[in-house]
Design a protein around this motif. Structure first.
Motif, PDB file in Angstrom:
ATOM      1  N   GLY A   1      -3.451  -3.337   0.351  1.00  0.00           N
ATOM      2  CA  GLY A   1      -3.989  -2.006   0.612  1.00  0.00           C
ATOM      3  C   GLY A   1      -4.404  -1.342  -0.687  1.00  0.00           C
ATOM      4  N   ASN A   2      -5.189  -0.289  -0.560  1.00  0.00           N
ATOM      5  CA  ASN A   2      -5.727   0.421  -1.704  1.00  0.00           C
ATOM      6  C   ASN A   2      -4.619   0.935  -2.632  1.00  0.00           C
ATOM      7  OD1 ASN A   2      -7.220   2.120  -3.393  1.00  0.00           O
ATOM      8  ND2 ASN A   2      -7.055   3.822  -1.931  1.00  0.00           N
ATOM      9  N   LEU A   3      -4.574   0.391  -3.842  1.00  0.00           N
ATOM     10  CA  LEU A   3      -3.544   0.714  -4.834  1.00  0.00           C
ATOM     11  C   LEU A   3      -4.049   0.266  -6.200  1.00  0.00           C
ATOM     12  CD1 LEU A   3      -0.033  -0.657  -3.791  1.00  0.00           C
ATOM     13  CD2 LEU A   3      -0.591   1.703  -4.256  1.00  0.00           C
TER      14      LEU A   3
ATOM     15  N   PHE B   1       2.915  11.237   2.621  1.00  0.00           N
ATOM     16  CA  PHE B   1       2.716  12.462   3.391  1.00  0.00           C
ATOM     17  C   PHE B   1       1.298  12.939   3.097  1.00  0.00           C
ATOM     18  CE2 PHE B   1       7.435  13.133   2.916  1.00  0.00           C
ATOM     19  CZ  PHE B   1       7.724  13.035   4.263  1.00  0.00           C
ATOM     20  N   ASP B   2       0.605  13.390   4.130  1.00  0.00           N
ATOM     21  CA  ASP B   2      -0.762  13.903   3.958  1.00  0.00           C
ATOM     22  C   ASP B   2      -0.884  15.319   4.504  1.00  0.00           C
ATOM     23  OD1 ASP B   2      -1.550  11.369   3.056  1.00  0.00           O
ATOM     24  OD2 ASP B   2      -2.295  10.747   5.022  1.00  0.00           O
ATOM     25  N   ASN B   3      -1.664  16.148   3.817  1.00  0.00           N
ATOM     26  CA  ASN B   3      -2.158  17.410   4.391  1.00  0.00           C
ATOM     27  C   ASN B   3      -3.637  17.206   4.690  1.00  0.00           C
ATOM     28  OD1 ASN B   3       0.271  18.617   3.983  1.00  0.00           O
ATOM     29  ND2 ASN B   3      -0.483  20.254   2.641  1.00  0.00           N
TER      30      ASN B   3
ATOM     31  N   VAL C   1       2.860  12.068   8.361  1.00  0.00           N
ATOM     32  CA  VAL C   1       3.054  10.748   7.767  1.00  0.00           C
ATOM     33  C   VAL C   1       1.726  10.008   7.732  1.00  0.00           C
ATOM     34  CG1 VAL C   1       4.097   8.477   8.154  1.00  0.00           C
ATOM     35  CG2 VAL C   1       5.483  10.545   8.380  1.00  0.00           C
ATOM     36  N   GLY C   2       1.420   9.452   6.557  1.00  0.00           N
ATOM     37  CA  GLY C   2       0.187   8.687   6.404  1.00  0.00           C
ATOM     38  C   GLY C   2       0.421   7.585   5.389  1.00  0.00           C
ATOM     39  N   GLY C   3      -0.621   7.251   4.664  1.00  0.00           N
ATOM     40  CA  GLY C   3      -0.527   6.178   3.675  1.00  0.00           C
ATOM     41  C   GLY C   3      -1.179   4.921   4.212  1.00  0.00           C
ATOM     42  N   ALA C   4      -1.855   4.207   3.311  1.00  0.00           N
ATOM     43  CA  ALA C   4      -2.619   3.024   3.725  1.00  0.00           C
ATOM     44  C   ALA C   4      -1.722   1.987   4.402  1.00  0.00           C
ATOM     45  CB  ALA C   4      -3.304   2.422   2.502  1.00  0.00           C
ATOM     46  N   ALA C   5      -0.554   1.711   3.816  1.00  0.00           N
ATOM     47  CA  ALA C   5       0.299   0.640   4.365  1.00  0.00           C
ATOM     48  C   ALA C   5       0.861   1.033   5.724  1.00  0.00           C
ATOM     49  CB  ALA C   5       1.428   0.317   3.397  1.00  0.00           C
ATOM     50  N   THR C   6       1.051   2.321   5.949  1.00  0.00           N
ATOM     51  CA  THR C   6       1.557   2.780   7.245  1.00  0.00           C
ATOM     52  C   THR C   6       0.520   2.478   8.328  1.00  0.00           C
ATOM     53  OG1 THR C   6       2.513   4.591   5.979  1.00  0.00           O
ATOM     54  CG2 THR C   6       2.600   4.779   8.383  1.00  0.00           C
ATOM     55  N   TYR C   7      -0.728   2.900   8.076  1.00  0.00           N
ATOM     56  CA  TYR C   7      -1.794   2.665   9.060  1.00  0.00           C
ATOM     57  C   TYR C   7      -2.019   1.164   9.272  1.00  0.00           C
ATOM     58  CZ  TYR C   7      -3.206   7.609   9.053  1.00  0.00           C
ATOM     59  OH  TYR C   7      -3.246   8.970   9.203  1.00  0.00           O
ATOM     60  N   ILE C   8      -2.067   0.413   8.177  1.00  0.00           N
ATOM     61  CA  ILE C   8      -2.337  -1.037   8.283  1.00  0.00           C
ATOM     62  C   ILE C   8      -1.248  -1.718   9.117  1.00  0.00           C
ATOM     63  CG2 ILE C   8      -2.415  -3.219   6.979  1.00  0.00           C
ATOM     64  CD1 ILE C   8      -3.577  -1.499   4.589  1.00  0.00           C
TER      65      ILE C   8
ATOM     66  N   GLY D   1       0.848  -1.202   0.000  1.00  0.00           N
ATOM     67  CA  GLY D   1       0.000   0.000   0.000  1.00  0.00           C
ATOM     68  C   GLY D   1       0.873   1.238   0.000  1.00  0.00           C
ATOM     69  N   THR D   2       0.229   2.389   0.101  1.00  0.00           N
ATOM     70  CA  THR D   2       0.993   3.637   0.074  1.00  0.00           C
ATOM     71  C   THR D   2       1.648   3.926   1.424  1.00  0.00           C
ATOM     72  OG1 THR D   2      -1.147   4.707   0.474  1.00  0.00           O
ATOM     73  CG2 THR D   2      -0.258   4.867  -1.746  1.00  0.00           C
ATOM     74  N   VAL D   3       2.792   4.586   1.351  1.00  0.00           N
ATOM     75  CA  VAL D   3       3.444   5.191   2.516  1.00  0.00           C
ATOM     76  C   VAL D   3       3.616   6.650   2.086  1.00  0.00           C
ATOM     77  CG1 VAL D   3       5.532   5.236   3.920  1.00  0.00           C
ATOM     78  CG2 VAL D   3       4.551   3.043   3.217  1.00  0.00           C
TER      79      VAL D   3
ATOM     80  N   ASP E   1      -9.477  13.498  13.465  1.00  0.00           N
ATOM     81  CA  ASP E   1      -9.059  13.245  12.077  1.00  0.00           C
ATOM     82  C   ASP E   1      -9.360  11.794  11.700  1.00  0.00           C
ATOM     83  OD1 ASP E   1      -7.749  12.967   9.651  1.00  0.00           O
ATOM     84  OD2 ASP E   1      -5.750  12.851  10.560  1.00  0.00           O
ATOM     85  N   PRO E   2     -10.349  11.583  10.813  1.00  0.00           N
ATOM     86  CA  PRO E   2     -10.679  10.205  10.441  1.00  0.00           C
ATOM     87  C   PRO E   2      -9.754   9.603   9.379  1.00  0.00           C
ATOM     88  CG  PRO E   2     -12.408  11.762   9.765  1.00  0.00           C
ATOM     89  CD  PRO E   2     -11.226  12.564  10.161  1.00  0.00           C
ATOM     90  N   THR E   3      -8.753  10.351   8.912  1.00  0.00           N
ATOM     91  CA  THR E   3      -7.859   9.806   7.874  1.00  0.00           C
ATOM     92  C   THR E   3      -7.207   8.515   8.375  1.00  0.00           C
ATOM     93  OG1 THR E   3      -7.345  12.058   7.236  1.00  0.00           O
ATOM     94  CG2 THR E   3      -5.917  10.341   6.343  1.00  0.00           C
ATOM     95  N   GLY E   4      -7.257   7.503   7.533  1.00  0.00           N
ATOM     96  CA  GLY E   4      -6.602   6.247   7.877  1.00  0.00           C
ATOM     97  C   GLY E   4      -7.447   5.319   8.723  1.00  0.00           C
ATOM     98  N   ALA E   5      -8.657   5.756   9.080  1.00  0.00           N
ATOM     99  CA  ALA E   5      -9.487   4.897   9.944  1.00  0.00           C
ATOM    100  C   ALA E   5      -9.813   3.575   9.237  1.00  0.00           C
ATOM    101  CB  ALA E   5     -10.763   5.618  10.346  1.00  0.00           C
ATOM    102  N   GLY E   6     -10.096   3.645   7.938  1.00  0.00           N
ATOM    103  CA  GLY E   6     -10.419   2.428   7.176  1.00  0.00           C
ATOM    104  C   GLY E   6      -9.225   1.483   7.116  1.00  0.00           C
ATOM    105  N   ASP E   7      -8.046   2.052   6.920  1.00  0.00           N
ATOM    106  CA  ASP E   7      -6.831   1.232   6.845  1.00  0.00           C
ATOM    107  C   ASP E   7      -6.483   0.658   8.213  1.00  0.00           C
ATOM    108  OD1 ASP E   7      -6.449   1.967   4.115  1.00  0.00           O
ATOM    109  OD2 ASP E   7      -5.798   3.922   4.847  1.00  0.00           O
ATOM    110  N   THR E   8      -6.672   1.481   9.238  1.00  0.00           N
ATOM    111  CA  THR E   8      -6.383   1.024  10.601  1.00  0.00           C
ATOM    112  C   THR E   8      -7.327  -0.117  10.967  1.00  0.00           C
ATOM    113  OG1 THR E   8      -5.659   3.225  11.172  1.00  0.00           O
ATOM    114  CG2 THR E   8      -6.235   1.794  13.001  1.00  0.00           C
TER     115      THR E   8
END
Ligand code: AMP
Length: 308
Positions: free
Chosen positions: A123-125, A11-13, A25-32, A7-9, A230-237
């Protein structure tokens, strides 16, 4: 290696009605990977970053048992970047910007010791990249896949081919409807399960998640939080906690998947309490166990049917 995650690793704004955070730092693979690490000694991450990605974050992940041999670092290039804005209803967000950067060069080559891992999280890719990872795995016991509407719009045929090869698909309710062409989630689930997966998880943000098999359905609520920062990454987590728990318990029965959904939901609730991965780096296994108990209490009720 117990689990391989692609998945992605990134940077997010992130902007919400209550605040903003830049270049976190974000990205689907990071959270997963971080979420799964609470249940595993060793997982492997497959992705690519530029040399702008902070080494202290890599050290933190490695300290949690996330092997980064499969994370390519490209010199002189920039990491994947995503910017999003949430509305007052934080179930909806707009993507303000996506810069693929190094992702354009992602051609996953799995380290030898990843190939026999029993659990795989796609992860989402780009589904072509997800397929390349699956091609290199020897014989995984369980493959879980996440995806999004973007791939349904741009690569439906490739996407369906990968869906046909996985055991569990995780999507949100809008994506389940788009993928199946059905409005009813029950009909959507039947259509999607006919594409190949044994189970379908439909995420509904702050309204919980549904688990479908051919003949059973289970609903898990989301934890009502006082403040969603911040709900970012909740799905991946959620997905990381879900597969981490399954990899730890090695039981793929419907009843154990129900437990895994609760564990994933507990982790996702922590993820929303601070920006980025911050909260996932703070919590301990005891915090997760305590929150899982709160989920049990949340849906516990006794009822006696009254006579007519
Ligand atoms: P989620 O909130 O669980 O849907 O995931 C958010 C994460 O997905 C962010 O940290 C982003 O870096 C990452 N992301 C955003 N857009 C994409 C995309 N098109 N492909 C892969 N990952 C993405």
């Amino acid at each position: 290696m117990q689990l391989v995650t692609v998945g992605t690793v990134a940077f997010d704004n992130i902007e919400t009605p209550f605040g903003r955070a830049d270049k976190v730092v974000g990205g689907a693979a990071t959270y997963i990977s971080l979420a799964a690490s609470f249940f595993l000694n060793k997982s492997g991450l497959v992705s690519v970053v530029g040399d702008d990605f902070p080494t202290d974050m890599m050290d933190l992940m490695q300290a949690k048992g996330v092997d980064l041999t499969g994370l390519e670092v490209l010199k002189g290039k920039e990491s994947f970047f995503w910017a999003g804005r949430y509305h007052y209803d934080m179930n909806t967000r707009d993507t303000l910007e996506t810069r693929l950067n190094v992702l354009l060069d992602l051609d996953p080559k799995l380290p030898e010791n990843y190939k026999a891992a029993p659990y795989v999280m796609l992860g989402n890719l780009d589904p072509k990249v997800q397929a390349k990872v699956l091609d290199q795995m020897s014989d995984p016991a369980l493959v879980v896949m996440d995806t999004m509407n973007f791939w349904m719009d741009s690569a439906m045929e490739d996407l369906k081919k990968v869906i046909g090869r996985v055991d569990i698909l995780c999507v949100n309710d809008a994506e389940a409807r788009q993928l199946s062409g059905q409005h009813s989630l029950v009909k959507a689930a039947n259509t999607i399960l006919a594409m190949g997966p044994t189970y379908l998880v439909v995420k509904k943000g702050e309204h919980g998640a549904l688990l479908f098999s051919k003949d059973r359905v289970f609903f898990a609520p989301a934890m009502p939080l006082e403040d969603i920062i911040d709900p970012t990454g909740a799905g991946d987590t959620f997905a990381g906690g879900f597969i981490g728990y399954l990899a730890r318990t090695q039981d793929h029965s419907f009843d154990n998947l129900k437990r895994a959904i609760i564990v994933g939901s507990a982790l996702a609730s922590f993820c929303c309490e601070k920006f980025g991965v911050q909260r996932l780096l703070e919590i301990k296994r005891e915090d997760i166990d305590e929150r899982v108990q709160q989920f049990v209490d949340l849906v516990d009720f006794d009822i006696e049917l009254v006579e007519e």
